[in-house]
Write a protein that holds these residues in place. Structure first.
Motif, PDB file in Angstrom:
ATOM      1  N   LYS A   1     -20.441 135.326 175.376  1.00 47.66           N
ATOM      2  CA  LYS A   1     -20.654 136.584 174.656  1.00 47.66           C
ATOM      3  C   LYS A   1     -19.456 137.509 174.810  1.00 47.66           C
ATOM      4  O   LYS A   1     -19.054 138.183 173.871  1.00 47.66           O
ATOM      5  CB  LYS A   1     -21.916 137.283 175.169  1.00 47.66           C
ATOM      6  CG  LYS A   1     -23.187 136.605 174.753  1.00 47.66           C
ATOM      7  CD  LYS A   1     -24.391 137.302 175.347  1.00 47.66           C
ATOM      8  CE  LYS A   1     -25.670 136.554 175.027  1.00 47.66           C
ATOM      9  NZ  LYS A   1     -26.845 137.193 175.632  1.00 47.66           N
ATOM     10  N   SER A   2     -18.891 137.532 175.997  1.00 46.40           N
ATOM     11  CA  SER A   2     -17.737 138.386 176.242  1.00 46.40           C
ATOM     12  C   SER A   2     -16.516 137.927 175.442  1.00 46.40           C
ATOM     13  O   SER A   2     -15.814 138.750 174.845  1.00 46.40           O
ATOM     14  CB  SER A   2     -17.409 138.407 177.741  1.00 46.40           C
ATOM     15  OG  SER A   2     -16.285 139.208 177.978  1.00 46.40           O
ATOM     16  N   VAL A   3     -16.258 136.629 175.403  1.00 43.60           N
ATOM     17  CA  VAL A   3     -15.117 136.104 174.645  1.00 43.60           C
ATOM     18  C   VAL A   3     -15.303 136.415 173.152  1.00 43.60           C
ATOM     19  O   VAL A   3     -14.372 136.872 172.479  1.00 43.60           O
ATOM     20  CB  VAL A   3     -14.927 134.593 174.882  1.00 43.60           C
ATOM     21  CG1 VAL A   3     -13.854 134.017 173.961  1.00 43.60           C
ATOM     22  CG2 VAL A   3     -14.573 134.326 176.342  1.00 43.60           C
ATOM     23  N   ALA A   4     -16.497 136.191 172.641  1.00 41.97           N
ATOM     24  CA  ALA A   4     -16.767 136.501 171.230  1.00 41.97           C
ATOM     25  C   ALA A   4     -16.587 137.997 170.964  1.00 41.97           C
ATOM     26  O   ALA A   4     -16.061 138.385 169.917  1.00 41.97           O
ATOM     27  CB  ALA A   4     -18.179 136.055 170.856  1.00 41.97           C
ATOM     28  N   ASN A   5     -16.991 138.819 171.913  1.00 40.39           N
ATOM     29  CA  ASN A   5     -16.843 140.266 171.759  1.00 40.39           C
ATOM     30  C   ASN A   5     -15.370 140.669 171.746  1.00 40.39           C
ATOM     31  O   ASN A   5     -14.974 141.559 170.988  1.00 40.39           O
ATOM     32  CB  ASN A   5     -17.590 140.992 172.871  1.00 40.39           C
ATOM     33  CG  ASN A   5     -17.736 142.460 172.577  1.00 40.39           C
ATOM     34  OD1 ASN A   5     -17.876 142.863 171.429  1.00 40.39           O
ATOM     35  ND2 ASN A   5     -17.702 143.262 173.618  1.00 40.39           N
ATOM     36  N   VAL A   6     -14.552 140.020 172.556  1.00 41.96           N
ATOM     37  CA  VAL A   6     -13.112 140.289 172.543  1.00 41.96           C
ATOM     38  C   VAL A   6     -12.556 139.985 171.146  1.00 41.96           C
ATOM     39  O   VAL A   6     -11.775 140.757 170.596  1.00 41.96           O
ATOM     40  CB  VAL A   6     -12.375 139.475 173.626  1.00 41.96           C
ATOM     41  CG1 VAL A   6     -10.862 139.491 173.410  1.00 41.96           C
ATOM     42  CG2 VAL A   6     -12.717 139.995 175.008  1.00 41.96           C
ATOM     43  N   LEU A   7     -12.993 138.872 170.557  1.00 41.32           N
ATOM     44  CA  LEU A   7     -12.536 138.522 169.203  1.00 41.32           C
ATOM     45  C   LEU A   7     -13.003 139.551 168.181  1.00 41.32           C
ATOM     46  O   LEU A   7     -12.230 139.968 167.314  1.00 41.32           O
ATOM     47  CB  LEU A   7     -13.026 137.122 168.829  1.00 41.32           C
ATOM     48  CG  LEU A   7     -12.445 135.977 169.660  1.00 41.32           C
ATOM     49  CD1 LEU A   7     -13.113 134.664 169.287  1.00 41.32           C
ATOM     50  CD2 LEU A   7     -10.941 135.891 169.511  1.00 41.32           C
ATOM     51  N   ARG A   8     -14.255 139.961 168.282  1.00 45.38           N
ATOM     52  CA  ARG A   8     -14.754 140.982 167.347  1.00 45.38           C
ATOM     53  C   ARG A   8     -13.995 142.294 167.496  1.00 45.38           C
ATOM     54  O   ARG A   8     -13.671 142.949 166.508  1.00 45.38           O
ATOM     55  CB  ARG A   8     -16.253 141.208 167.538  1.00 45.38           C
ATOM     56  CG  ARG A   8     -17.103 140.089 166.990  1.00 45.38           C
ATOM     57  CD  ARG A   8     -18.574 140.462 166.897  1.00 45.38           C
ATOM     58  NE  ARG A   8     -19.109 141.024 168.123  1.00 45.38           N
ATOM     59  CZ  ARG A   8     -19.582 140.312 169.159  1.00 45.38           C
ATOM     60  NH1 ARG A   8     -19.565 138.990 169.098  1.00 45.38           N
ATOM     61  NH2 ARG A   8     -20.053 140.916 170.219  1.00 45.38           N
ATOM     62  N   ASN A   9     -13.701 142.675 168.738  1.00 47.31           N
ATOM     63  CA  ASN A   9     -12.938 143.907 168.969  1.00 47.31           C
ATOM     64  C   ASN A   9     -11.543 143.828 168.366  1.00 47.31           C
ATOM     65  O   ASN A   9     -10.996 144.834 167.918  1.00 47.31           O
ATOM     66  CB  ASN A   9     -12.826 144.207 170.466  1.00 47.31           C
ATOM     67  CG  ASN A   9     -14.119 144.687 171.069  1.00 47.31           C
ATOM     68  OD1 ASN A   9     -15.046 145.073 170.369  1.00 47.31           O
ATOM     69  ND2 ASN A   9     -14.206 144.649 172.384  1.00 47.31           N
TER      70      ASN A   9
END
Length: 152
Positions: free
Chosen positions: A90-98
């Protein structure tokens, strides 16, 4: 410092960082503003740790850096791309979304490279990481998502 004491200190430091990252994930983002090289060096090490909290700290530490220096954080993201822990994914995906708003080409390129991977964890990160991209650049996001290998 003797080697045994150094290992004990580093172990204690990792536990403290994991606690901080769990309760205040943006602390590393703030630190990265003044010390990006140090944060990148630390996150490269933390991304290989056995503790999911430490690996998540590595990912969270990239949030601001990925928007300013995306190519510099790629190595850490590559290390975390197939992480099985939901907390880390979830954190890695959130970094991409950011990064989508300021670095859409980087996000699309990275997700396109990861899209055909056989790991279900990587495929999940690609799908979740492109959620904002489907609004910003829908045609390009759709092309990448169409390449995501089907679940086994």
């Amino acid at each position: 410092m003797p080697q045994a004491e150094n290992r004990a200190f580093l172990s204690q430091q990792k536990r403290m960082i994991a606690k901080v990252a769990d309760s205040r994930p943006l602390l590393l983002v703030e630190l990265a503003k003044d010390q990006p090289v140090a944060v990148l060096a630390a996150t490269a090490i933390w991304s290989r740790d056995q503790n999911a909290n430490v690996r998540r700290a590595a990912s969270e530490g990239l949030r601001g850096l990925v928007q300013r220096q995306p190519s510099d954080v790629r190595m850490v993201l590559e290390q975390l791309r197939a992480d099985p822990d939901p907390y880390v994914k979830k954190s890695v995906a959130n970094v991409l979304r950011n990064a989508t708003r300021t670095q859409p080409d980087f996000v699309l390129e990275l997700c396109a490279a990861w899209a055909r991977e056989s790991s279900p964890h990587t495929r999940w990160i690609v799908r979740d990481g492109l959620r904002k991209m489907t609004v910003l650049r829908p045609a390009e996001a759709a092309r990448v998502l169409a390449q995501v290998a089907p679940s086994a």
